[in-house]
Design an enzyme around this catalytic site. Structure first.
Site, PDB file in Angstrom:
ATOM      1  N   LYS A 221       0.848  -1.204   0.000  1.00 31.48           N
ATOM      2  CA  LYS A 221       0.000   0.000   0.000  1.00 31.48           C
ATOM      3  C   LYS A 221       0.877   1.245   0.000  1.00 31.48           C
ATOM      4  O   LYS A 221       0.626   2.202  -0.725  1.00 31.48           O
ATOM      5  CB  LYS A 221      -0.935  -0.014   1.222  1.00 31.48           C
ATOM      6  CG  LYS A 221      -2.073  -1.007   1.077  1.00 31.48           C
ATOM      7  CD  LYS A 221      -2.802  -1.311   2.384  1.00 31.48           C
ATOM      8  CE  LYS A 221      -3.828  -2.425   2.150  1.00 31.48           C
ATOM      9  NZ  LYS A 221      -4.448  -2.936   3.375  1.00 31.48           N
TER      10      LYS A 221
ATOM     11  N   GLN B 264      -5.608  -1.962   9.454  1.00 35.13           N
ATOM     12  CA  GLN B 264      -5.404  -3.274   8.839  1.00 35.13           C
ATOM     13  C   GLN B 264      -6.017  -4.370   9.717  1.00 35.13           C
ATOM     14  O   GLN B 264      -5.801  -4.401  10.935  1.00 35.13           O
ATOM     15  CB  GLN B 264      -3.896  -3.509   8.631  1.00 35.13           C
ATOM     16  CG  GLN B 264      -3.548  -4.762   7.865  1.00 35.13           C
ATOM     17  CD  GLN B 264      -4.017  -4.742   6.404  1.00 35.13           C
ATOM     18  OE1 GLN B 264      -4.097  -3.698   5.772  1.00 35.13           O
ATOM     19  NE2 GLN B 264      -4.342  -5.904   5.883  1.00 35.13           N
TER      20      GLN B 264
ATOM     21  N   ASP C 156     -11.864   2.198   3.729  1.00 30.66           N
ATOM     22  CA  ASP C 156     -12.201   0.791   3.491  1.00 30.66           C
ATOM     23  C   ASP C 156     -13.707   0.575   3.333  1.00 30.66           C
ATOM     24  O   ASP C 156     -14.135  -0.518   2.956  1.00 30.66           O
ATOM     25  CB  ASP C 156     -11.757  -0.048   4.701  1.00 30.66           C
ATOM     26  CG  ASP C 156     -10.448  -0.776   4.482  1.00 30.66           C
ATOM     27  OD1 ASP C 156     -10.194  -1.184   3.344  1.00 30.66           O
ATOM     28  OD2 ASP C 156      -9.708  -0.945   5.469  1.00 30.66           O
TER      29      ASP C 156
HETATM   30  N1  GUN Z   1      -7.324  -7.366   5.691  1.00 32.90           N
HETATM   31  C1  GUN Z   1      -7.563  -8.109   4.582  1.00 32.90           C
HETATM   32  N2  GUN Z   1      -8.142  -7.354   3.632  1.00 32.90           N
HETATM   33  C2  GUN Z   1      -8.287  -6.116   4.147  1.00 32.90           C
HETATM   34  C3  GUN Z   1      -8.832  -4.896   3.649  1.00 32.90           C
HETATM   35  O1  GUN Z   1      -9.331  -4.800   2.515  1.00 32.90           O
HETATM   36  N3  GUN Z   1      -8.780  -3.838   4.497  1.00 32.90           N
HETATM   37  C4  GUN Z   1      -8.270  -3.922   5.746  1.00 32.90           C
HETATM   38  N4  GUN Z   1      -8.287  -2.838   6.513  1.00 32.90           N
HETATM   39  N5  GUN Z   1      -7.766  -5.037   6.248  1.00 32.90           N
HETATM   40  C5  GUN Z   1      -7.775  -6.129   5.454  1.00 32.90           C
END
Ligand code: GUN
Length: 283
Positions: free
Chosen positions: A49, A93, A116
């Protein structure tokens, strides 16, 4: 032979467009990412990211908190970021360590900074057919892939295997909002095969390597493989047994190079959208 739906190529195209847009902005969009603990997969995702944000000229702030972090500490950090005008998007996350209440954490993020789309308000809107500026990234990426390959959704039977809050549920709403007939299957579903065999569009988000076999598939189905599993040799494999399934279907996403890269591209898309909304408010 099936058409390979290459999310990687599409993600590069989307990111290139975002990069051009960002280059014209005087104030850069900023995403803040919080990671709690040492989950190795999460660490890999976070560094991807950060790298992607850098590549397209966005700013990213990575906040690493120890495994033993308590609820209050994490909530305080989120409040700080909520109040920081320079931060446009906040991502926590997942998964979080077990002492932390995930729902309460996601509730703490300002809905307008919820990059998200996990806040209950944004999920609620999505479920009512009012799609918020930021929708969960993997489901949003799946819709972009279907669009890119001209797959009709309206009236089709979409079967989703997996009911997670991150993928299964939000993608079901996105498909329903686009007039698919949607069935969600999960680990307690009886006679899975009889249901997946009806799928015009099959979305596999199970988290088990090569779980979906030829016997689960209807001829000429469109198959989206959300799985990212490592096999014994450390190689990435999907939830779909590609070699078995590919000859039978009209379209399929590869792993790697399918859904995965789209998740990050949609995160950047969401960040830019939230940024624009917030700048609009200032004007
Ligand atoms: N863990 C696995 N996929 C994701 C996601 O799309 N966003 C977040 N915040 N955590 C994750």
């Amino acid at each position: 032979m099936a058409i390979l739906m290459k999310g990687k190529d599409l993600s590069e195209k989307l990111l290139e467009n975002i990069k051009k847009e960002v280059a014209n902005l005087t104030v850069k969009p900023t995403i803040a990412v919080i990671i709690v603990g040492n989950n190795p997969a999460s660490k890999v995702y976070i560094s991807k990211k950060k790298k992607t944000a850098e590549n397209i000229g966005m700013d990213s702030i990575i906040i690493e908190m120890p495994e033993g972090t308590i609820q209050q500490e994490l909530e305080t950090k989120i409040e700080e970021l909520n109040n920081d005008k320079a931060v446009n998007g906040i991502l926590v996350q997942l998964p979080l360590p077990k002492q932390i209440n995930e729902y309460k954490i996601l509730e703490k993020i300002l809905p307008e900074k919820d990059v998200d789309g996990f806040h209950a308000l944004n999920v609620g809107k999505l479920s009512q057919g009012i799609e918020p500026s930021a929708v969960s990234c993997t489901p949003a990426g799946i819709i972009e892939i279907l669009k890119e390959y001209n797959i009709d959704i309206e009236g089709k039977h979409a079967v989703i295997v997996g009911r997670s809050n991150i993928v299964g549920k939000p993608v079901s709403y996105l498909l329903l909002n686009r007039h698919a007939t949607v069935t969600i299957c999960h680990s307690r579903t009886k006679d899975l095969e009889s249901i997946t065999k009806q799928a015009d569009i099959l979305i596999a988000a199970v988290g088990k390597a090569k779980f979906i076999k030829e016997k689960h598939i209807k001829d000429n189905a469109v198959v989206i493989d959300v799985g990212i599993n490592r096999n014994d040799q450390g190689k990435l494999v999907g939830d779909v047994d590609f070699n078995e399934v590919e000859p039978k279907v009209s379209h399929i996403t590869p792993v790697p190079g399918g859904v995965g890269p789209m998740t990050i591209a949609m995160l950047m898309t969401n960040t830019l959208r939230l940024y624009k909304n917030q700048r609009e408010e200032i004007k």
